[in-house]
Design a protein around this motif. Structure first.
Motif, PDB file in Angstrom:
ATOM      1  N   GLY A 136       0.763  -1.234   0.000  1.00 53.55           N
ATOM      2  CA  GLY A 136       0.000   0.000   0.000  1.00 53.55           C
ATOM      3  C   GLY A 136       0.789   1.275   0.000  1.00 53.55           C
ATOM      4  N   VAL A 137       2.097   1.204  -0.270  1.00 53.63           N
ATOM      5  CA  VAL A 137       2.916   2.414  -0.345  1.00 53.63           C
ATOM      6  C   VAL A 137       3.087   2.770  -1.818  1.00 53.63           C
ATOM      7  CG1 VAL A 137       5.154   3.465   0.169  1.00 53.63           C
ATOM      8  CG2 VAL A 137       4.134   1.828   1.775  1.00 53.63           C
ATOM      9  N   PRO A 138       2.495   3.881  -2.280  1.00 54.96           N
ATOM     10  CA  PRO A 138       2.541   4.197  -3.700  1.00 54.96           C
ATOM     11  C   PRO A 138       3.859   4.811  -4.162  1.00 54.96           C
ATOM     12  CG  PRO A 138       1.317   5.888  -2.539  1.00 54.96           C
ATOM     13  CD  PRO A 138       1.649   4.830  -1.525  1.00 54.96           C
ATOM     14  N   ASP A 139       4.671   5.307  -3.218  1.00 54.32           N
ATOM     15  CA  ASP A 139       5.913   5.977  -3.579  1.00 54.32           C
ATOM     16  C   ASP A 139       7.034   4.974  -3.822  1.00 54.32           C
ATOM     17  OD1 ASP A 139       4.899   8.653  -3.276  1.00 54.32           O
ATOM     18  OD2 ASP A 139       4.941   8.311  -1.110  1.00 54.32           O
ATOM     19  N   ASP A 140       8.112   5.458  -4.459  1.00 51.79           N
ATOM     20  CA  ASP A 140       9.261   4.589  -4.680  1.00 51.79           C
ATOM     21  C   ASP A 140      10.084   4.469  -3.400  1.00 51.79           C
ATOM     22  OD1 ASP A 140      10.709   6.958  -4.470  1.00 51.79           O
ATOM     23  OD2 ASP A 140      11.063   7.119  -6.625  1.00 51.79           O
ATOM     24  N   THR A 141      11.074   3.571  -3.437  1.00 55.64           N
ATOM     25  CA  THR A 141      11.851   3.311  -2.218  1.00 55.64           C
ATOM     26  C   THR A 141      12.571   4.556  -1.722  1.00 55.64           C
ATOM     27  OG1 THR A 141      13.680   2.503  -3.587  1.00 55.64           O
ATOM     28  CG2 THR A 141      12.168   0.861  -2.685  1.00 55.64           C
ATOM     29  N   ARG A 142      13.120   5.345  -2.621  1.00 53.34           N
ATOM     30  CA  ARG A 142      13.862   6.544  -2.205  1.00 53.34           C
ATOM     31  C   ARG A 142      12.959   7.517  -1.454  1.00 53.34           C
ATOM     32  NH1 ARG A 142      14.975  11.703  -3.899  1.00 53.34           N
ATOM     33  NH2 ARG A 142      17.128  12.437  -3.638  1.00 53.34           N
ATOM     34  N   THR A 143      11.776   7.759  -1.970  1.00 53.01           N
ATOM     35  CA  THR A 143      10.849   8.684  -1.326  1.00 53.01           C
ATOM     36  C   THR A 143      10.426   8.163   0.042  1.00 53.01           C
ATOM     37  OG1 THR A 143      10.027   9.423  -3.476  1.00 53.01           O
ATOM     38  CG2 THR A 143       8.627   9.857  -1.569  1.00 53.01           C
ATOM     39  N   GLN A 144      10.126   6.877   0.129  1.00 54.39           N
ATOM     40  CA  GLN A 144       9.705   6.293   1.401  1.00 54.39           C
ATOM     41  C   GLN A 144      10.833   6.313   2.425  1.00 54.39           C
ATOM     42  OE1 GLN A 144       6.974   5.701   2.657  1.00 54.39           O
ATOM     43  NE2 GLN A 144       6.917   3.889   3.959  1.00 54.39           N
ATOM     44  N   VAL A 145      12.047   6.013   1.982  1.00 51.22           N
ATOM     45  CA  VAL A 145      13.191   6.053   2.890  1.00 51.22           C
ATOM     46  C   VAL A 145      13.392   7.456   3.450  1.00 51.22           C
ATOM     47  CG1 VAL A 145      15.719   5.961   2.968  1.00 51.22           C
ATOM     48  CG2 VAL A 145      14.429   4.065   1.978  1.00 51.22           C
TER      49      VAL A 145
END
Length: 237
Positions: A136-145
């Motif tokens: 359910g996380v729509p952002d990419d890994t960099r944005t989430q990190v």
């Protein structure tokens, strides 16, 4: 801090359920590894007295990735204080209140100057953009990190567990303050295993890692001591 001035240390992950094997590996890398890591697999199989026995006087990275309601995590931190870990992990996705409870418990349970570094896990190195989307996380890994890293540092964490591929972005966003500990490190030519986002030790150092975590390329080598020494030499070059 410039890349050339950064001192990057080696953490050796002792991923086994066997106390005798863990002790043998810990002894083999002594004097080369700055810290040894024991995680959920070992603690759940062998128990926390075995964690204490294997660690002995060695600096211990206790990688339990705590994640629960704030009161429970705070109580867990206090319950673990007798092990005197050098580093202790928890999941940043547990939220600000959980991380603040862990920091408060840490400050209360450990003597002044002896509390462990609290390190927040951002995105597991086994996860990629597709895996984030599945939960359910729509952002990419960099944005989430970056989102979780900012929350963690505002919540009293000392540093972060992150993929080497987010190191540069984290340094640009947060500067030198966070202690950045990077798993998913594989020497050139080593198998990736279940890690999807990896770098070599030298690449991780150049990108801004304070510590790298290496497990199977050392512990599954024919000569673990030599494998650890080679990685330490690469970091020092």
């Amino acid at each position: 801090m410039s890349d050339t001035a950064r001192q990057t240390g080696l953490i050796v992950a002792l991923d086994t359920q066997d106390p005798a094997q863990a002790k043998a590996w810990a002894h083999a890398v002594e004097g080369v590894a700055g810290v040894i890591k024991l995680g959920m697999e070992f603690a759940y199989a062998a128990g926390f007295q075995a964690v204490a026995d294997v660690a002995g006087q060695r600096p211990l990275f206790l990688d339990l990735k705590l994640h629960d309601i704030p009161n429970t995590v705070g109580a867990a931190v206090k319950a673990l204080s007798h092990l005197r870990p050098r580093m202790l992990t928890l999941h940043a996705v547990g939220g600000a209140e959980m991380m603040k409870a862990a920091r408060k418990a840490c400050d209360e349970a450990f003597p002044e100057g002896e509390r462990p570094l609290l390190l927040a896990v951002t995105v597991l190195t086994s996860m990629d953009n597709h895996a984030l989307a599945e939960v359910g996380v729509p952002d990419d890994t960099r944005t989430q990190v970056l989102r979780l890293a900012d929350l963690a540092m505002k919540s009293g964490m000392d540093g972060l567990i992150c993929s080497a591929h987010e190191l540069k972005a984290l340094r640009e966003a947060l500067g030198d303050k966070p202690v950045l500990v990077t798993p998913g490190i594989r020497p050139a030519g080593a198998a990736k295993g279940d890690q999807k986002r990896v770098m070599t030790p030298a690449e991780a150092r150049a990108a801004g890692a304070d510590w790298i975590v290496v497990g199977r390329p050392i512990t599954q080598a024919a000569d673990p001591a030599a494998a650890a020494a080679a990685i330490a030499a690469e970091l020092a070059a």
